[in-house]
Design a protein around this motif. Structure first.
Motif, PDB file in Angstrom:
ATOM      1  N   MET A 166       0.828  -1.203   0.000  1.00 32.66           N
ATOM      2  CA  MET A 166       0.000   0.000   0.000  1.00 32.66           C
ATOM      3  C   MET A 166       0.866   1.258   0.000  1.00 32.66           C
ATOM      4  SD  MET A 166      -2.992   1.051   2.708  1.00 32.66           S
ATOM      5  CE  MET A 166      -3.812  -0.519   2.404  1.00 32.66           C
ATOM      6  N   ASN A 167       1.933   1.241   0.806  1.00 31.16           N
ATOM      7  CA  ASN A 167       2.821   2.402   0.871  1.00 31.16           C
ATOM      8  C   ASN A 167       3.528   2.646  -0.467  1.00 31.16           C
ATOM      9  OD1 ASN A 167       2.184   2.883   3.541  1.00 31.16           O
ATOM     10  ND2 ASN A 167       3.903   1.703   4.349  1.00 31.16           N
ATOM     11  N   LEU A 168       3.849   1.566  -1.170  1.00 33.18           N
ATOM     12  CA  LEU A 168       4.498   1.702  -2.475  1.00 33.18           C
ATOM     13  C   LEU A 168       3.520   2.124  -3.569  1.00 33.18           C
ATOM     14  CD1 LEU A 168       6.843  -1.439  -2.680  1.00 33.18           C
ATOM     15  CD2 LEU A 168       7.564   0.946  -2.663  1.00 33.18           C
ATOM     16  N   GLY A 169       2.240   1.871  -3.326  1.00 38.92           N
ATOM     17  CA  GLY A 169       1.242   2.162  -4.346  1.00 38.92           C
ATOM     18  C   GLY A 169       1.078   1.042  -5.348  1.00 38.92           C
ATOM     19  N   VAL A 170       1.445  -0.186  -4.953  1.00 39.07           N
ATOM     20  CA  VAL A 170       1.305  -1.339  -5.837  1.00 39.07           C
ATOM     21  C   VAL A 170       0.247  -2.284  -5.280  1.00 39.07           C
ATOM     22  CG1 VAL A 170       3.742  -1.133  -6.426  1.00 39.07           C
ATOM     23  CG2 VAL A 170       3.041  -2.843  -4.749  1.00 39.07           C
ATOM     24  N   GLU A 171      -0.279  -3.120  -6.138  1.00 37.28           N
ATOM     25  CA  GLU A 171      -1.251  -4.132  -5.733  1.00 37.28           C
ATOM     26  C   GLU A 171      -0.545  -5.474  -5.633  1.00 37.28           C
ATOM     27  OE1 GLU A 171      -5.284  -6.364  -7.454  1.00 37.28           O
ATOM     28  OE2 GLU A 171      -4.465  -4.602  -8.487  1.00 37.28           O
ATOM     29  N   LYS A 172      -0.618  -6.094  -4.471  1.00 32.39           N
ATOM     30  CA  LYS A 172       0.011  -7.395  -4.296  1.00 32.39           C
ATOM     31  C   LYS A 172      -0.894  -8.487  -4.861  1.00 32.39           C
ATOM     32  CE  LYS A 172       1.956 -10.582  -0.930  1.00 32.39           C
ATOM     33  NZ  LYS A 172       2.257 -10.885   0.475  1.00 32.39           N
ATOM     34  N   VAL A 173      -0.327  -9.357  -5.710  1.00 29.72           N
ATOM     35  CA  VAL A 173      -1.099 -10.434  -6.339  1.00 29.72           C
ATOM     36  C   VAL A 173      -0.290 -11.715  -6.298  1.00 29.72           C
ATOM     37  CG1 VAL A 173      -2.309  -8.848  -7.891  1.00 29.72           C
ATOM     38  CG2 VAL A 173      -0.163  -9.915  -8.637  1.00 29.72           C
ATOM     39  N   ASP A 174      -0.936 -12.835  -6.583  1.00 29.80           N
ATOM     40  CA  ASP A 174      -0.176 -14.077  -6.713  1.00 29.80           C
ATOM     41  C   ASP A 174       0.405 -14.157  -8.125  1.00 29.80           C
ATOM     42  OD1 ASP A 174      -2.105 -15.180  -8.481  1.00 29.80           O
ATOM     43  OD2 ASP A 174      -3.217 -16.060  -6.829  1.00 29.80           O
ATOM     44  N   LEU A 175       1.274 -15.119  -8.345  1.00 34.58           N
ATOM     45  CA  LEU A 175       2.038 -15.162  -9.583  1.00 34.58           C
ATOM     46  C   LEU A 175       1.142 -15.404 -10.795  1.00 34.58           C
ATOM     47  CD1 LEU A 175       4.892 -14.926 -10.693  1.00 34.58           C
ATOM     48  CD2 LEU A 175       5.169 -17.399 -10.360  1.00 34.58           C
TER      49      LEU A 175
END
Length: 528
Positions: free
Chosen positions: A182-191
């Motif tokens: 969230m702090n980076l502004g990215v969405e975490k997803v699986d591969l």
């Protein structure tokens, strides 16, 4: 007598001067690294060896290095150093893990632009007087989705740069916490989701057993038609033959490749593929990065040779000479506990809690915590060490908690490590007995006493009759010899754990047979 350091690769004059200013006898022979025989002949005269990537520090060279105390690699990769041989010889191996992060991330972004707009081919065509405007219709970067595989130090910088040019960024990294994402502004997803959604994919993960060939034919089949792939991390992450075929078929619209499975890459299957931008491992090649890592390695090596201070060592903990005899066995225990838990962790880590009780609580727990974090991260990040582990943990937004308390149980002193992931918490505790050897004393709240060997089999099961016989039969039929067998259970008929030491690695088909046994819940091979 002043310590002697051999510099066998091209380090900057400023770095050479640092050695001399600190009172080190620096022998600058920048082309010597290419002459293996000459290097092996003279290496015994030096206390330190400063290198880049050209010098190959092989077992033969280390065998001749009877006075060598430290090898300093200006850069992060130590593929050119036989670290186990150096460790066996008592030689510290240092690197500079953070000196070229910005440079590598910038090269990945540059490669992405070059691939999107076919810049090298357009340049060659224009120089040839062809003026082929219609042939080089590119694609915009803006509003496209970038998939970042590995969101550590370099990957996070690449993500921030991509967001700056108005890309959407999704990231796959088992150690990336939702808060850090969230702090980076990215969405975490699986591969698999990353493969499915990304218009561009950039790799920023080390080469480990888990990441080798992470992009193969099966992975490419899951990607969007027309995806573009960038690799400025390590050769071996991509199956080059599969990528070449995908480029020829048009499944992959373009690729930017800075690293290759075999280097120097004088020949490669990708050289004949269409729409590929190839560079000769330039990720860290800027004047700023070259200078930074050279100065860092000179300072680190000087500090060690003059004062015994250890920084960024891959094979030695940061421990003072006075506390070493008492602390070292517990450092090994902490690292083993971390390695145990890290190998069993398959999802993103949110928090790591390390509890020190009794006599161990009065020790240098900072070193112990660094050792534990090193163990946790090592299955995915093999170049991690006791100095870099805390920083790498912070980068991924993993919360680390240390707890110290007086003796409460039967053991004079012990360490318990608990990993909390997005799905569950898992704890493992251990102590050091009078013989100086670390022991496991508890796993997930189940008491057992076990010494960890090089190859272990971890099995969780329901406590039912016949399990031990069935497991022994499967292993015996496969020719797997059992060295030790340790058992524990929560209660009669409840959850049970087996920790089995075997004489070598266990094949995947054998693991599948163990998992298929009645009452078995989980099976995992462990290596220490």
């Amino acid at each position: 007598m002043a310590p002697k350091v051999l510099i066998s690769d091209k380090l900057s004059p400023t770095a050479v001067q640092i050695f001399k200013d600190r009172g080190i006898d620096a022998d600058f022979q920048p082309d010597l690294g290419k002459d293996k025989d000459k290097l092996a002949e003279i290496i015994g005269n030096y206390d330190g060896l400063a290198i880049r990537s050209a010098t190959k520090v092989t077992e033969k060279i280390i065998a001749n290095a009877n006075n060598l105390k430290v090898i300093g690699r200006a850069g992060i990769g130590v593929d050119n150093v036989d670290v186990p041989a150096a460790t066996a010889k008592g030689i510290i191996v240092m690197n500079t893990p953070f000196g070229n992060s910005i440079t590598t991330a910038e090269h990945a972004i540059a490669m992405m632009f070059a691939v999107a707009r076919q810049l090298p081919e357009a340049d060659a065509s224009t120089r040839a007087g062809k003026w082929e405007k219609s042939k080089f219709v590119g694609t915009e970067i803006t509003a496209k989705t970038l998939g970042v595989i590995g969101c550590g130090n370099i990957g996070s910088i690449a993500a921030e740069r991509a967001i700056g040019v108005k890309m959407r960024v999704i990231a796959y990294d088992p150690f990336l916490s939702p808060e850090r994402a969230m702090n980076l502004g990215v969405e975490k997803v699986d591969l698999d989701e990353l493969f499915r959604r990304a218009d561009f994919i950039t790799l920023h993960t080390p080469l480990t057993d888990k990441t080798r060939n992470i992009i193969d034919a099966a992975a490419i089949a899951k990607m969007k038609d027309g995806v573009r792939i960038i690799n400025c991390a390590r050769g071996g992450l991509i199956v080059e033959e599969a990528l070449a075929e995908a480029l020829k078929s048009g499944k992959v619209a373009g690729a930017g490749i800075d690293v290759f499975s075999s280097e120097p890459a004088k020949e490669n299957v990708l050289f004949d593929a269409p729409n590929v931008v190839c560079t000769p491992h330039l990720g860290a090649s800027t004047s700023e990065a070259q200078e930074n890592v050279a100065l860092q390695v000179a300072e680190q090596m000087s500090d060690y040779l003059l004062h015994g201070a250890v920084t960024n060592a891959l094979n030695m903990p940061s421990i003072s000479a006075e506390e070493a005899p008492k602390l070292t066995p517990f450092v090994r225990l902490a690292e083993l506990l971390g390695l145990f838990a890290g190998q069993l962790t398959q999802t993103g880590i949110k928090a790591i809690k390390i509890e020190y009780e009794g006599t161990v609580a009065e020790m240098n727990v900072r070193a112990l915590t660094s050792a534990a974090l090193t163990g946790v991260l090592r299955p995915m990040l093999q170049t991690v060490n006791m100095v870099s582990a805390p920083a790498m943990t912070r980068e991924r937004g993993i919360h680390v908690e240390e707890v110290r308390r007086e003796q409460q149980g039967a053991y004079e002193g012990y360490v318990r490590l608990t990993i909390t992931t997005e799905r569950q918490s898992r704890s493992v505790a251990g102590t050091v007995f009078g013989d100086g050897k670390p022991r496991i004393i508890q796993i997930k709240g189940i008491n057992m006493e076990a010494e960890l060997g090089p190859h272990m089999l971890y099995v969780t099961n329901e406590d039912k009759p016949g399990f031990i016989g069935n497991l022994g039969t499967v292993l015996g039929d496969a020719g797997v010899n059992i060295a030790t067998f340790n058992l524990g259970r929560s209660e009669r008929g409840g959850d049970a754990i087996s920790l089995v030491e075997v004489d070598g690695p266990i094949a995947e088909d054998v693991l599948a047979k163990v998992l298929a046994l009645p009452s078995v819940v989980q099976v995992a091979p462990l290596a220490f």
